[in-house]
Design a protein around this motif. Sequence first.
Motif, PDB file in Angstrom:
ATOM      1  N   VAL A 152       0.652  -1.806   0.030  1.00  0.00           N
ATOM      2  CA  VAL A 152       0.539   0.266   0.089  1.00  0.00           C
ATOM      3  C   VAL A 152       0.482   1.022   0.338  1.00  0.00           C
ATOM      4  N   SER A 200      -0.288   3.936  -3.061  1.00  0.00           N
ATOM      5  CA  SER A 200      -1.627   3.666  -2.488  1.00  0.00           C
ATOM      6  C   SER A 200      -3.359   3.855  -3.642  1.00  0.00           C
ATOM      7  N   HIS A 256      -4.873  -2.694  -0.532  1.00  0.00           N
ATOM      8  CA  HIS A 256      -5.966  -2.467   0.368  1.00  0.00           C
ATOM      9  C   HIS A 256      -6.742  -3.990   0.958  1.00  0.00           C
TER      10      HIS A 256
END
Lengths: 192, 758
Positions: free
Chosen positions: B559, B563, B569
């Motif tokens: 992550v 991101s 995630h």
Amino acid sequence: MATESSEGEDESKMVGGNQQLMVEDDLREMANKAAWSVSSCKPGNGVTALRDDNLDTYWQSDGAQPHLVNIQFQKKVKLQLVVLYVDFKLDESYTPSKISIRAGDGFHNLKEVKTVELIKPTGWVYISLSGNDPRETFVNTFMLQIAVLSNHLNGRDTHVRQIKVYGPRLNPIPHQPFQFTSREFITYSTVR
Amino acid sequence: MEAMLIDCVQSSLRQLMYHNAIFMCERLCAEFPSETNLQLLAGCYLHNNQAYSAYHILKGTQLAQSRYLFAISCFQMDLLNEAETALYLANDPNAEVPNGAAGHYLLGLIYRYTDRRKRAVHHFKQALSIDPLLWAAYEELCILGAAEEATSVFGEVAALCIQKQHRSHEVANQNSQASSEDDNLVSGINFGSEDVSSRDVRHINAKIMRDIPRNYPGAVMSGGAASQPLNGRAANISFYSTPSPMAAQLSGVAPPPVCKNVQPNGPNPNAVNVDGSPRSTVNSTIQAPRRKFVDEGKLRKISGRLFSDSGPRRSTRLAGEAAVSTNSSTTTVTGNGTSHSSKYLGRSKMSSVTFHSVTVRKGQSWENESFEEGIRHEVHDDSRSNVTTSSSLPSGDLRSIEQEVATMPAGEVVMSSSRVVTGASEVLALLRTLGEAYRLSCLYRCQDALDAYLKLPNKQYNTGWVLSQVGKAYFELIDYLETDHAFSLARLASPYSLEGMDIYSTVLYHLKEDMKLSYLAQELISTDRLAPQSWCATGNCYSLQKDHETALKNFQRAVQLNSRFAYAHTLCGHEYVALEDFENGIKSYHSALRIDARHYNTWYGLGMIYLRQEKFKFSEHHFRMAFQINSHSSVIMSYLGTAFLALKRNEEALEMMEKAILADKKNPLPVYQKANILVSMEKFDEALKVLEELKEYAPHESSVYALMGQIYKRSNMYDKAMLHFGLALDLKPPTTDVATIKAAIEKLHVPDELEDTM
């Protein structure tokens, strides 16, 4: 302070101790999120030494017997196994000899679950919490208390280097009566 | 002096010497401050992964190209708001978005990341209409679930559009007018950087020269060793043209063609002085860089499938666009120049972070984009070679022009329209197949997607990207063995690509192949330590060993690295759940959904959490959302049924289970759940029947026997119950089940005793 066997829980003598920590696959360490406390400790050898995964650091008590390690969980958990690392060769008179494990909802209603007597242990000592009845494989409790009732060579204070508490793994599929064992089932049972 | 500096900068860029380029460019800007020079400097910074520098120098600039570069820098620095305002002047909504298709594409990405789905879709569609070969935009549309059928997007209209663009480019070139179409041609795709040179080599060897856009006739030949003189000449021409537009633009002045042409050869300063003579000297130098172009060109075209950077292309395009605005032409296409190419390469690096994430997200490779790029190299080559006439070379045509170049008068390369047509149609045909297949796989109509992929010619099929997509399709069909097979072929085809490897690691996790999984993880880490997929694979490895804390750490690293990689995630969420940390699990799942709302495993994960927390209505809602996205997954259907059961809606639960059973005959889970439901409805006989069938299918499943034992117990058939409990225990279920079963057995005896005593 239940030293004698009570409620039918028998004492057992344990000799030796493993150098390796080997636990079954379907058990997992339960006490990471629990609140740990001890009845007394010497500065520098406090409760964190019990959970630091370092066998060189130890907790040293500093008061009257019995010395207590209290583990409080946020919810009722099923526990199956307690493992301690103690070493007679290093600690001699500080090595615990009689240990009692109690469980309950809180300090007010702890009941003894198991008592063991250790004989010159060197390494990991496994204390199973299961009773004889299959219905008592687990102890379902909010709190666990490990009491060191006496030490080797009548030492006053005690050293314990590490404590781990194990319970069963969750069923990966909630609301299932039983867990799946075969590969065909497991492959299809979850989405990742 | 200005021209000299510009030339120097461009040649440095071309040769990937960014440090030198930046230094010289800064001198240039100090000496001749102008917006086009600033653009060149920003370009250098962006190549060198210094988006922040580009951001600062371009802040407040107004020219279209500057705004575009500024938007790119903002995007890379994650300042999406500023990027948006740069591209889209809110007070003047009818203003042209800078760089046409590229600008729309970037704008689409921005809207996508700021959760404005409709606008994102609108812009991607715009980008596609301006530049029908902009695969990346189509890909994004598929991901957002808003793509139209590929046949309509890459169809007749598109072909006409391309032709028109080419024709207008020619005109534009001749008239030296900035063609906005150039912008259109630019595909604003940024690809993760790939090792261009290696690909080049591969491609050169493998592919046919003809793919090379006219611009590189020389290069092509050099690659293939052919017609030197002719090509040389042509090369000269194109070569000349390439740098000049760039240079021209940057200086913001239309330089006298002669000088410009001479300049491109950075390493050949003598050329500068002489107008005519440089040709020969240039010639030699051209060969080398040309080759590079060619490679790129080939790379682009041919390696449509592999991960190539289209990043650079974009930059080249940008450069080209800049050039175009002032002079004519040649758009970015490869030919343009060294600067372009270098930019191209540089760009790819730069883009790797952000765009990589974009591309990677769904394991899509952007090769297609590069493919587009290749086409784009539509060489709008501005052959300004010493001669004033320059014609834009509509590129895009793979076949073309080499021969034509040969016949061209010096300094003039023209692509015949027929070539454009055939070239365009071929490309479009390919894109149509790919687009349709990709769209279907995004809609989770995996069987159809697989059939569509099979329509591809072997050459295209056996490439990393396609094989990964095929693997993904099998994965969604829960046919893990086929998935394993497809992915291993993909790894053979392109061992250095990381697209889709996170899915592969999940497949190995499902198959419990810990050896293969750890090997894969090791390989990926050694290939690229900074790619989120490698860390996802390692995390999966640890998770398989039930070491959830380390697995979580690995996923968190993934992550951190990117991101915008939704799957990382989701995997974090799964690990939190395994650690019973539901709050953080929910948070992770929500972040995944924010990035990609069509990630059905995230919805599933949330549903599972709520199921555990006994919030059944929530759980049913989430499973239903997952089901709406992927209506073919029998697992999701069976969980939806479980949620119904928990809500006591037994009839609906049964219905859903039946659907799940139909959807996938090989899935035992819905059958088992069906038995559960029947038990709760007290229809013991039917439940037993179902379980008997299941027993045949999976004879080693202890839970089947255990459940049967329970049913027999409730039906008071104690002997059978005992038998089945015994069988269940023999199959070594986990401790909790052992306890339950044994307890059940104990209780069994009580009624017996009662009978005895009676």
